[in-house]
Scaffold this motif. Sequence first.
Motif, PDB file in Angstrom:
ATOM      1  N   LYS A 144       0.857  -1.188   0.000  1.00  0.00           N
ATOM      2  CA  LYS A 144       0.000   0.000   0.000  1.00  0.00           C
ATOM      3  C   LYS A 144       0.889   1.232   0.000  1.00  0.00           C
ATOM      4  O   LYS A 144       1.757   1.383   0.853  1.00  0.00           O
ATOM      5  CB  LYS A 144      -0.914   0.016   1.228  1.00  0.00           C
ATOM      6  N   MET A 145       0.681   2.100  -0.990  1.00  0.00           N
ATOM      7  CA  MET A 145       1.433   3.340  -1.061  1.00  0.00           C
ATOM      8  C   MET A 145       0.491   4.504  -0.793  1.00  0.00           C
ATOM      9  O   MET A 145      -0.558   4.630  -1.416  1.00  0.00           O
ATOM     10  CB  MET A 145       2.076   3.509  -2.439  1.00  0.00           C
ATOM     11  N   GLN A 146       0.880   5.353   0.164  1.00  0.00           N
ATOM     12  CA  GLN A 146       0.156   6.588   0.433  1.00  0.00           C
ATOM     13  C   GLN A 146       1.071   7.747   0.060  1.00  0.00           C
ATOM     14  O   GLN A 146       2.266   7.712   0.346  1.00  0.00           O
ATOM     15  CB  GLN A 146      -0.238   6.665   1.912  1.00  0.00           C
ATOM     16  N   PHE A 147       0.522   8.762  -0.574  1.00  0.00           N
ATOM     17  CA  PHE A 147       1.375   9.868  -0.995  1.00  0.00           C
ATOM     18  C   PHE A 147       0.622  11.187  -0.914  1.00  0.00           C
ATOM     19  O   PHE A 147      -0.597  11.253  -1.071  1.00  0.00           O
ATOM     20  CB  PHE A 147       1.895   9.644  -2.426  1.00  0.00           C
ATOM     21  N   ALA A 148       1.363  12.261  -0.621  1.00  0.00           N
ATOM     22  CA  ALA A 148       0.807  13.604  -0.540  1.00  0.00           C
ATOM     23  C   ALA A 148       1.955  14.594  -0.573  1.00  0.00           C
ATOM     24  O   ALA A 148       2.922  14.458   0.180  1.00  0.00           O
ATOM     25  CB  ALA A 148      -0.013  13.786   0.734  1.00  0.00           C
ATOM     26  N   SER A 149       1.856  15.575  -1.464  1.00  0.00           N
ATOM     27  CA  SER A 149       2.843  16.662  -1.546  1.00  0.00           C
ATOM     28  C   SER A 149       4.274  16.152  -1.636  1.00  0.00           C
ATOM     29  O   SER A 149       5.180  16.672  -0.983  1.00  0.00           O
ATOM     30  CB  SER A 149       2.697  17.601  -0.339  1.00  0.00           C
ATOM     31  N   GLY A 150       4.501  15.099  -2.413  1.00  0.00           N
ATOM     32  CA  GLY A 150       5.845  14.580  -2.604  1.00  0.00           C
ATOM     33  C   GLY A 150       6.318  13.635  -1.519  1.00  0.00           C
ATOM     34  O   GLY A 150       7.407  13.091  -1.610  1.00  0.00           O
ATOM     35  N   LYS A 151       5.502  13.429  -0.481  1.00  0.00           N
ATOM     36  CA  LYS A 151       5.844  12.489   0.585  1.00  0.00           C
ATOM     37  C   LYS A 151       5.215  11.135   0.258  1.00  0.00           C
ATOM     38  O   LYS A 151       4.085  11.067  -0.207  1.00  0.00           O
ATOM     39  CB  LYS A 151       5.345  12.992   1.933  1.00  0.00           C
ATOM     40  N   VAL A 152       5.955  10.075   0.541  1.00  0.00           N
ATOM     41  CA  VAL A 152       5.486   8.739   0.203  1.00  0.00           C
ATOM     42  C   VAL A 152       5.684   7.793   1.383  1.00  0.00           C
ATOM     43  O   VAL A 152       6.727   7.802   2.030  1.00  0.00           O
ATOM     44  CB  VAL A 152       6.246   8.178  -1.022  1.00  0.00           C
ATOM     45  N   ARG A 153       4.677   6.975   1.650  1.00  0.00           N
ATOM     46  CA  ARG A 153       4.778   5.899   2.633  1.00  0.00           C
ATOM     47  C   ARG A 153       4.415   4.605   1.919  1.00  0.00           C
ATOM     48  O   ARG A 153       3.352   4.500   1.292  1.00  0.00           O
ATOM     49  CB  ARG A 153       3.825   6.119   3.810  1.00  0.00           C
ATOM     50  N   LEU A 154       5.299   3.638   1.986  1.00  0.00           N
ATOM     51  CA  LEU A 154       5.078   2.358   1.340  1.00  0.00           C
ATOM     52  C   LEU A 154       5.090   1.252   2.386  1.00  0.00           C
ATOM     53  O   LEU A 154       6.080   1.046   3.069  1.00  0.00           O
ATOM     54  CB  LEU A 154       6.165   2.084   0.290  1.00  0.00           C
ATOM     55  N   GLU A 155       3.963   0.559   2.529  1.00  0.00           N
ATOM     56  CA  GLU A 155       3.857  -0.578   3.441  1.00  0.00           C
ATOM     57  C   GLU A 155       3.787  -1.848   2.606  1.00  0.00           C
ATOM     58  O   GLU A 155       2.922  -1.987   1.750  1.00  0.00           O
ATOM     59  CB  GLU A 155       2.605  -0.463   4.308  1.00  0.00           C
ATOM     60  N   THR A 156       4.702  -2.755   2.866  1.00  0.00           N
ATOM     61  CA  THR A 156       4.747  -4.009   2.119  1.00  0.00           C
ATOM     62  C   THR A 156       4.648  -5.172   3.092  1.00  0.00           C
ATOM     63  O   THR A 156       5.382  -5.237   4.074  1.00  0.00           O
ATOM     64  CB  THR A 156       6.065  -4.126   1.328  1.00  0.00           C
ATOM     65  N   ASN A 157       3.718  -6.073   2.830  1.00  0.00           N
ATOM     66  CA  ASN A 157       3.578  -7.293   3.608  1.00  0.00           C
ATOM     67  C   ASN A 157       4.015  -8.457   2.737  1.00  0.00           C
ATOM     68  O   ASN A 157       3.297  -8.863   1.819  1.00  0.00           O
ATOM     69  CB  ASN A 157       2.125  -7.483   4.057  1.00  0.00           C
ATOM     70  N   LEU A 158       5.221  -8.952   2.985  1.00  0.00           N
ATOM     71  CA  LEU A 158       5.783 -10.031   2.182  1.00  0.00           C
ATOM     72  C   LEU A 158       5.431 -11.382   2.777  1.00  0.00           C
ATOM     73  O   LEU A 158       5.630 -11.609   3.971  1.00  0.00           O
ATOM     74  CB  LEU A 158       7.304  -9.892   2.089  1.00  0.00           C
ATOM     75  N   ALA A 159       4.917 -12.241   1.940  1.00  0.00           N
ATOM     76  CA  ALA A 159       4.604 -13.613   2.364  1.00  0.00           C
ATOM     77  C   ALA A 159       5.512 -14.555   1.606  1.00  0.00           C
ATOM     78  O   ALA A 159       5.455 -14.643   0.387  1.00  0.00           O
ATOM     79  CB  ALA A 159       3.146 -13.937   2.083  1.00  0.00           C
ATOM     80  N   MET A 160       6.391 -15.248   2.331  1.00  0.00           N
ATOM     81  CA  MET A 160       7.308 -16.215   1.760  1.00  0.00           C
ATOM     82  C   MET A 160       7.271 -17.474   2.608  1.00  0.00           C
ATOM     83  O   MET A 160       6.785 -17.438   3.744  1.00  0.00           O
ATOM     84  CB  MET A 160       8.737 -15.640   1.707  1.00  0.00           C
ATOM     85  N   PRO A 161       7.768 -18.590   2.084  1.00  0.00           N
ATOM     86  CA  PRO A 161       7.747 -19.828   2.872  1.00  0.00           C
ATOM     87  C   PRO A 161       8.376 -19.643   4.250  1.00  0.00           C
ATOM     88  O   PRO A 161       9.550 -19.306   4.366  1.00  0.00           O
ATOM     89  CB  PRO A 161       8.559 -20.800   2.011  1.00  0.00           C
TER      90      PRO A 161
END
Length: 242
Positions: free
Chosen positions: A42-59
Amino acid sequence: MKQLLITIAVLLGVISAQAQQGTIEYKMTMSGQGQSNVSTSKMQFASGKVRLETNLAMPGISHKQVMLMLPDKPNTMVMLNEASKTYTEVTTKSAANDPNAAKVTVKVVGKEKLQNLNCTHIVVTMSNRPMDMWTTKDIAGYEGMMGYWKSSMSGGNDQMYNELKKAGAEGFVVKTQLKNPEGGMTMDLVKYDTKPVSAAVFTIPSDYKKGVSFDPEKIKNMTPAERRKAMEQMMKQYGGKQ
């Protein structure tokens, strides 16, 4: 794992950032060795600011990673560790005017419709690795993309954007598909909206302590022992299950 997260950030870098504000969600399906794992971002962005949340599922691994990319910290990704309440600054290298930046080529395959959006199907090749990508101009805001990303992200983003523009294929990324003999990754757009995003999501929590910083260029110049120690520190801070 860290390189995969950075690769995901680079891929998402051709999507947004200077559209006024909003939230973009993707589903990532990674395959290999007869297995398929679904992760989300999920990427949230505003006025050039970015927050990226990644939920990785691996074995055997369920790993959440949060990254901040902020205008007042150019050429830097701030990685938050919610479990240890620490943050690490990862130095990136701007691809602008970098003679060693990976060459990017774009080939238009044709026009297709995905998720009821008019898309351009292209093949983007970077570092001799091709990936299929589908972009659309049907989502408002694509014209303002790339300002922050072009100035701060590594991986050839400025070249990629320029090549996309020359091919008439710039726009929001609806789907990306990477293939290799060991497996691959497919990333699909799940949701996009322009609802206001709270400024609080782009701040480093006050109770977080700064952890070990990571500069790939410095790592290259370390002795094997220094490099091993640095990587052990990074793995201790970010390599565990969350």
